[in-house]
Write a protein that holds these residues in place. Structure first.
Motif, PDB file in Angstrom:
ATOM      1  N   VAL A   6      74.191  59.785  38.029  1.00 29.21           N
ATOM      2  CA  VAL A   6      75.085  58.569  38.158  1.00 29.21           C
ATOM      3  C   VAL A   6      76.168  58.931  38.972  1.00 29.21           C
ATOM      4  CG1 VAL A   6      76.771  57.407  36.540  1.00 29.21           C
ATOM      5  CG2 VAL A   6      74.661  58.427  35.485  1.00 29.21           C
ATOM      6  N   ALA A   7      76.961  57.788  39.828  1.00 25.81           N
ATOM      7  CA  ALA A   7      77.780  57.939  40.714  1.00 25.81           C
ATOM      8  C   ALA A   7      78.889  57.159  40.334  1.00 25.81           C
ATOM      9  CB  ALA A   7      77.485  57.478  42.082  1.00 25.81           C
ATOM     10  N   ILE A   8      80.380  57.360  40.554  1.00 23.52           N
ATOM     11  CA  ILE A   8      81.380  56.654  40.077  1.00 23.52           C
ATOM     12  C   ILE A   8      82.256  56.503  41.341  1.00 23.52           C
ATOM     13  CG2 ILE A   8      83.220  56.510  38.577  1.00 23.52           C
ATOM     14  CD1 ILE A   8      82.036  58.861  37.150  1.00 23.52           C
ATOM     15  N   VAL A   9      82.420  54.926  41.548  1.00 21.62           N
ATOM     16  CA  VAL A   9      83.283  54.935  42.557  1.00 21.62           C
ATOM     17  C   VAL A   9      84.585  53.816  42.055  1.00 21.62           C
ATOM     18  CG1 VAL A   9      83.749  53.354  44.796  1.00 21.62           C
ATOM     19  CG2 VAL A   9      81.513  54.508  44.187  1.00 21.62           C
ATOM     20  N   ASP A  10      85.797  54.426  41.943  1.00 19.39           N
ATOM     21  CA  ASP A  10      86.963  53.945  41.567  1.00 19.39           C
ATOM     22  C   ASP A  10      88.217  54.529  42.118  1.00 19.39           C
ATOM     23  OD1 ASP A  10      89.239  53.493  39.491  1.00 19.39           O
ATOM     24  OD2 ASP A  10      87.792  52.725  38.487  1.00 19.39           O
ATOM     25  N   ARG A  25      79.731  64.245  27.355  1.00 18.07           N
ATOM     26  CA  ARG A  25      79.467  64.201  25.961  1.00 18.07           C
ATOM     27  C   ARG A  25      78.105  63.301  25.615  1.00 18.07           C
ATOM     28  NH1 ARG A  25      84.136  61.004  22.953  1.00 18.07           N
ATOM     29  NH2 ARG A  25      82.727  59.367  23.018  1.00 18.07           N
ATOM     30  N   TRP A  26      77.925  62.283  26.381  1.00 20.12           N
ATOM     31  CA  TRP A  26      76.756  61.609  25.690  1.00 20.12           C
ATOM     32  C   TRP A  26      75.338  62.426  26.033  1.00 20.12           C
ATOM     33  CZ3 TRP A  26      78.750  56.774  28.752  1.00 20.12           C
ATOM     34  CH2 TRP A  26      79.902  56.271  28.246  1.00 20.12           C
ATOM     35  N   GLY A  27      75.599  63.288  27.195  1.00 17.48           N
ATOM     36  CA  GLY A  27      74.314  63.936  27.625  1.00 17.48           C
ATOM     37  C   GLY A  27      73.215  63.126  28.256  1.00 17.48           C
ATOM     38  N   GLY A  28      72.256  63.573  28.877  1.00 20.48           N
ATOM     39  CA  GLY A  28      71.577  62.885  29.709  1.00 20.48           C
ATOM     40  C   GLY A  28      71.693  62.386  31.054  1.00 20.48           C
ATOM     41  N   PHE A  29      72.922  62.696  31.499  1.00 20.95           N
ATOM     42  CA  PHE A  29      73.530  62.084  32.476  1.00 20.95           C
ATOM     43  C   PHE A  29      74.145  63.242  33.340  1.00 20.95           C
ATOM     44  CE2 PHE A  29      74.282  58.733  29.754  1.00 20.95           C
ATOM     45  CZ  PHE A  29      73.582  57.660  30.090  1.00 20.95           C
ATOM     46  N   ALA A  30      73.831  63.208  34.790  1.00 22.50           N
ATOM     47  CA  ALA A  30      74.380  63.970  35.629  1.00 22.50           C
ATOM     48  C   ALA A  30      75.309  63.272  36.968  1.00 22.50           C
ATOM     49  CB  ALA A  30      73.156  64.822  36.463  1.00 22.50           C
ATOM     50  N   LEU A  31      76.425  63.612  36.958  1.00 21.37           N
ATOM     51  CA  LEU A  31      77.514  62.758  37.788  1.00 21.37           C
ATOM     52  C   LEU A  31      77.266  63.643  39.298  1.00 21.37           C
ATOM     53  CD1 LEU A  31      79.812  61.381  38.478  1.00 21.37           C
ATOM     54  CD2 LEU A  31      81.454  63.118  37.827  1.00 21.37           C
ATOM     55  N   THR A  32      76.702  62.935  40.172  1.00 17.67           N
ATOM     56  CA  THR A  32      76.214  63.276  41.488  1.00 17.67           C
ATOM     57  C   THR A  32      77.327  63.138  42.637  1.00 17.67           C
ATOM     58  OG1 THR A  32      74.924  61.392  41.699  1.00 17.67           O
ATOM     59  CG2 THR A  32      73.796  63.312  40.741  1.00 17.67           C
ATOM     60  N   ALA A  33      78.056  62.035  42.547  1.00 16.70           N
ATOM     61  CA  ALA A  33      78.906  61.648  43.606  1.00 16.70           C
ATOM     62  C   ALA A  33      80.003  60.530  43.053  1.00 16.70           C
ATOM     63  CB  ALA A  33      78.115  60.982  44.820  1.00 16.70           C
ATOM     64  N   THR A  34      81.120  60.840  43.811  1.00 11.62           N
ATOM     65  CA  THR A  34      82.256  59.757  43.499  1.00 11.62           C
ATOM     66  C   THR A  34      82.831  59.407  44.719  1.00 11.62           C
ATOM     67  OG1 THR A  34      83.984  61.669  43.487  1.00 11.62           O
ATOM     68  CG2 THR A  34      82.891  61.217  41.484  1.00 11.62           C
TER      69      THR A  34
END
Length: 224
Positions: A6-10, A25-34
């Protein structure tokens, strides 16, 4: 099973940290870029190809265009808009650009999770409390488009369309309007172009939307 990237742009660092904490907290996700500007949407997709991307609308640059451009590069990436904008027009523009979700900031965190899950399964998610407004706006726009098309039809074309809705064949329409079969075929070609459809049946379906009170007398005769 590997975590979903998952990436976040904000442009609000604290909000990004909060979303990152939720993903963990949810699990199953990996933050890869912002990122924090519209251009980052495209560059992140080009470099990281995340499974999902969460983006805000209120950033430097044209976010709507960036969403469309990013999905041309990586159509498999599911983009979720996470924003404070309660404008139905913004939601429609985002969805038209290819976003798979529209979640309002201030909604429960569960809404964002549901949007990610829906996108993963090929569905579209809109914050439930806001969805009715979006649907209403879409219906209004559809009516406006149909009115615009109707206004472009000539009196003769309207006559032909209404006879089509009664299940009339080309030859029957020609007799009723005292025209030749060849002339009716010419009108049908023009109608297909104006209504942006490919064949007689699609002309009838488009006509039903233009003139909803009318019904087709018989479906079996539409292909003649």
């Amino acid at each position: 099973m590997p975590d979903r990237s998952v990436a976040i742009v904000d442009d609000h660092p604290l909000l990004m940290e909060g979303i990152g904490a939720l993903l963990k907290r949810w699990g199953g996700f990996a933050l890869t870029a912002t990122g924090n500007i519209a251009e980052d949407i495209v560059s992140i997709v080009r470099t990281h190809r995340p499974g999902e991307m969460i983006v805000d609308l209120n950033m430097v640059g044209d976010v709507f265009q960036a969403i469309a451009d990013a999905l041309k590069i990586a159509p498999e990436t599911k983009i979720i808009v996470f924003t404070a904008s309660t404008s139905p027009d913004d939601a429609i523009r985002a969805l038209d650009a290819g976003a798979r979700g529209y979640v309002l900031k201030g909604s429960p965190g569960e809404d964002l999770f549901q949007a990610l899950q829906a996108a993963q399964h090929g569905d579209v998610y809109v914050t439930p409390a806001f969805a009715t407004k979006v649907i209403g706006a879409l219906q209004d726009k559809a009516v406006e488009r149909q009115k615009a098309i109707s206004n472009r039809l000539s009196v003769r074309e309207e006559q032909i369309v209404k006879l089509l809705l009664l299940g009339k064949r080309n030859s029957e329409i020609a007799r009723e309007l005292s025209l030749s079969d060849k002339t009716i075929k010419g009108y049908m070609t023009n109608l297909m172009a104006k209504l942006n459809v490919r064949n007689r049946l699609e002309v009838v379906l488009a006509a039903q939307r233009l003139y909803p009170p009318m019904t087709i007398a018989t479906v079996t005769r539409l292909h003649s």
